[in-house]
Design an enzyme around this catalytic site. Structure first.
Site, PDB file in Angstrom:
ATOM      1  CB  THR A 107      -0.943   0.009   1.220  1.00 28.46           C
ATOM      2  OG1 THR A 107      -1.954   1.008   1.032  1.00 28.46           O
ATOM      3  CG2 THR A 107      -0.186   0.283   2.511  1.00 28.46           C
ATOM      4  CB  THR A 108       0.118   4.779  -0.672  1.00 31.45           C
ATOM      5  OG1 THR A 108      -0.434   4.683  -1.984  1.00 31.45           O
ATOM      6  CG2 THR A 108       0.839   6.113  -0.525  1.00 31.45           C
ATOM      7  CG  HIS A 155      19.257  32.145  40.150  1.00 27.48           C
ATOM      8  ND1 HIS A 155      17.925  31.929  39.852  1.00 27.48           N
ATOM      9  CD2 HIS A 155      19.613  31.147  40.994  1.00 27.48           C
ATOM     10  CE1 HIS A 155      17.494  30.860  40.500  1.00 27.48           C
ATOM     11  NE2 HIS A 155      18.505  30.358  41.189  1.00 27.48           N
ATOM     12  CB  SER A 280      25.908  46.574  13.159  1.00 30.34           C
ATOM     13  OG  SER A 280      24.954  47.608  13.068  1.00 30.34           O
ATOM     14  CE  LYS A 286      26.606  44.977  18.559  1.00 25.39           C
ATOM     15  NZ  LYS A 286      25.165  45.072  18.307  1.00 25.39           N
ATOM     16  NE  ARG A 287      34.951  40.210  16.169  1.00 23.84           N
ATOM     17  CZ  ARG A 287      36.123  39.736  16.597  1.00 23.84           C
ATOM     18  NH1 ARG A 287      37.096  40.576  16.947  1.00 23.84           N
ATOM     19  NH2 ARG A 287      36.317  38.442  16.692  1.00 23.84           N
ATOM     20  CG  ASN A 288      25.777  41.668  16.504  1.00 18.42           C
ATOM     21  OD1 ASN A 288      25.929  42.246  17.569  1.00 18.42           O
ATOM     22  ND2 ASN A 288      25.292  42.277  15.433  1.00 18.42           N
TER      23      ASN A 288
END
Length: 459
Positions: A107-108, A155, A280, A286-288
Site C-alpha cells: 500500500t502507499t 541565576h 551591523s 559590532k561583532r555579534n
C-alpha cells in the site's frame, strides 16, 4: 522559488548544509521510493510470492528509469500521495510481463514509510558524524582549559568558582549521551514497513508469506524487521524527532552561554573572527555572535518539530486520516535544521576565542564573595552550619554595602579569626582554592570521550 528559510538561496546555509538538503531533496526521496519498490520485488521473488526472475528484472528496469517530475507533481496533487503516480511511471518503464508485479501486495504508506526511513537512516549517519566532530572539539577544549579558572554562575550571578574546562566537559557529557542514544535508535526506530491495506498483509495470504516478505525486505534495504505492522504506532518517528530536539536543546544551552559570555560586560569568549561576520549595518564596532544566535533559533525550531511528531502519533484506527501528513514537513525540516545547528556549533567551538584573562578578572571582581560558601563550611565545623551561614551572610552584606573585600570584613570579626586564624581565612577567600572536584570530573568525561565508541556508519 522558495518560501522556507531551509531551502532559501539567501538563508539556507545558515540553517542547514548542502549535504543534508541533498538527502532530503525531492530527487533523493523519489529515488528512495523507486529503490523500495525494487527491493520489495526482490524480496517477494526470494520468498516465492512472485516469479523468481521478476525481482531481478524489475530491479534492472527501475535502475534506468527517468521520472517525469512535472507529471509526478501534477498527479500527486490529484491523488494526494505520490506512490500511485510513481508506480504508473514505473510500470510503463518495465516489460509488461514483469511490470504487473511492481507494488505487489503493498500500500502507499508502506512505500512512503520505507523511503522516509531510508532518508532518516542517512540523515542520522550525518548527524552522527557531526556529533563525532563536536566530541573531538569539546574534548580538546575540556583538556586545554581543565585548569582555567572562571566564575560559575547561577541565576546569572556569581555562585562558586569552576574552570572553563569543567563547563566544556558538562557540554561534552551531554553530547556523549546523544551519541549513545543514536546507537540505540537503530533497533528500536529504524523499522521496515510492509503491511498492506490495513496492516494485516492479507493480500499475500493467510500463511506466513507476508511476514517472510517483510523480513526479506528489511534485509534488502538494511532496516529492522518489526514484530508487527507499525503504520499507526508511530512512536519510532516521534522518538527520532524527539532525539533531534534533544540535540537541539543541548546546542541551544551552549549557544545561550556563549551569547552571554561574549557580551562586552563579560568578554570571556568570542566567536571565531571572520571579516564582516556578525557586522551591523550602522554600528561599525559590532561583532555579534551570529552563529550562536542561529543555533539558539534552531533549538527552538527543533522543539516545535518534535511536537509535530507527537501530534502525528495520534491517529485513528488502522489507517490515519490526516496526522501522518505532519511528518512530511517535520522530518525533512528537523533533520535539516539539526545538521545546520551542529555545523554552526562545530564552527563556533572549533575556533572559539577563550579569554582567560577576562575570566580571571571576572572571577576576582566580587572580591572574595564568590567563596562565601568556603568560609561558611569551614567555620561551620566550629560553630555549626546555620550560625556560620548567618555570620558569613552578614559579612557579605557588609562587604557589598561598604565596597570592601570579604577577607577584610571577616578579619574584623573576632568569632571568625579566633576559630580559623588569618592565614586559613586568607586561603579560604582565594577562589583558586575552591574548585572542588570539577577538574577530576573533567578527567572522567575526557577519558570517556577518548574511549572506544561504536562507528556512526553502523546506524
Amino acid at each position: 522559488m522558495s518560501i522556507s528559510a531551509f531551502d532559501s538561496r539567501i538563508f539556507r546555509d545558515l540553517f542547514g548544509t548542502e549535504e543534508i538538503r541533498h538527502i532530503f531533496s525531492d530527487e533523493a526521496y523519489a529515488q528512495y521510493l523507486v529503490q523500495t519498490e525494487a527491493a520489495l520485488a526482490r524480496a517477494e521473488s526470494t520468498v516465492g510470492v512472485i516469479p523468481r526472475d521478476a525481482g531481478a528484472a524489475i530491479t534492472a528496469a527501475l535502475d534506468t528509469v527517468k521520472l517525469d517530475f512535472e507529471r509526478l507533481s501534477q498527479e500527486t496533487e490529484i491523488v494526494g500521495y505520490p506512490v500511485l503516480p510513481l508506480v504508473m511511471q514505473l510500470v510503463e518503464h518495465t516489460p509488461e510481463a514483469m511490470g504487473k508485479y511492481i507494488h505487489w501486495g503493498a500500500t502507499t504508506q508502506d512505500i512512503m514509510d520505507v523511503a522516509s526511513m531510508l532518508q532518516m537512516k542517512e540523515g542520522l549517519k550525518l548527524v552522527g558524524r557531526k556529533l563525532d566532530t563536536l566530541i573531538e572539539i569539546l574534548t580538546s577544549l575540556s583538556e586545554k582549559h581543565r585548569d582555567t579558572p572562571m566564575a560559575g554562575r547561577t541565576h546569572l550571578q556569581h555562585a562558586l568558582p569552576c574552570t572553563f574546562g569543567y563547563k566544556c566537559a558538562v557540554y561534552l557529557s551531554s553530547i556523549l549521551r546523544h551519541k549513545d542514544r543514536l546507537q540505540q535508535l537503530r533497533e528500536r526506530c529504524l523499522l521496515v514497513q510492509f503491511g498492506g491495506a490495513a496492516g494485516t498483509l492479507a493480500s499475500l495470504g493467510t500463511d506466513d508469506s507476508g511476514l517472510c516478505v517483510r523480513a526479506q525486505l528489511a534485509k534488502e534495504v538494511g532496516l529492522e524487521d518489526p514484530m508487527i505492522t507499525w503504520h499507526v504506532a508511530r512512536d519510532n518517528i516521534g522518538e527520532i524527532l524527539g532525539y533531534l530536539a534533544l540535540i537541539g536543546g543541548t546546542l541551544g544551552k551552549i549557544a545561550l552561554d556563549l551569547i552571554i559570555m561574549s557580551s562586552n560586560e563579560m568578554d570571556e569568549v568570542s566567536e571565531p573572527f571572520v571579516p564582516h561576520r556578525g557586522a551591523s549595518s550602522t554600528m561599525p564596532q559590532k561583532r555579534n555572535p551570529i552563529s550562536s544566535e542561529v543555533i539558539l533559533a534552531a533549538s527552538k525550531l527543533l522543539r516545535s518539530h518534535a511536537s509535530l511528531g507527537l501530534d502525528a502519533m495520534v491517529v485513528d484506527f488502522e489507517r490515519a486520516s490526516g496526522p501522518w501528513h505532519l511528518e512530511w514537513a517535520a522530518i525533512p525540516e528537523a533533520f535539516t535544521v539539526a545538521v545546520g545547528a551542529l555545523y554552526q556549533t562545530n564552527f563556533v567551538l572549533g575556533g572559539l576565542v577563550v579569554k582567560e584573562a577576562s575570566m580571571m578578572k571576572n572571577l576576582l571582581c566580587t572580591r572574595g564573595l564568590i567563596v562565601g560558601e568556603a568560609v561558611m563550611m569551614s567555620l561551620g565545623e566550629f560553630i555549626g552550619r546555620q550560625q556560620a551561614h548567618d555570620v558569613v551572610y552578614n559579612a557579605c552584606k557588609a562587604a557589598i554595602e561598604e565596597d570592601r573585600a570579604l577577607l577584610d570584613v571577616l578579619k574584623k570579626d573576632s568569632r571568625v579569626v579566633e576559630q580559623l586564624g588569618e592565614d586559613k581565612l586568607a586561603q579560604l577567600c582565594d577562589p583558586l582554592n575552591y574548585l572542588g572536584s570539577c577538574q577530576l570530573m573533567v578527567d572522567r568525561v575526557v577519558n570517556e570521550a577518548k574511549g572506544p565508541r561504536k562507528l556512526v556508519d553502523s546506524v
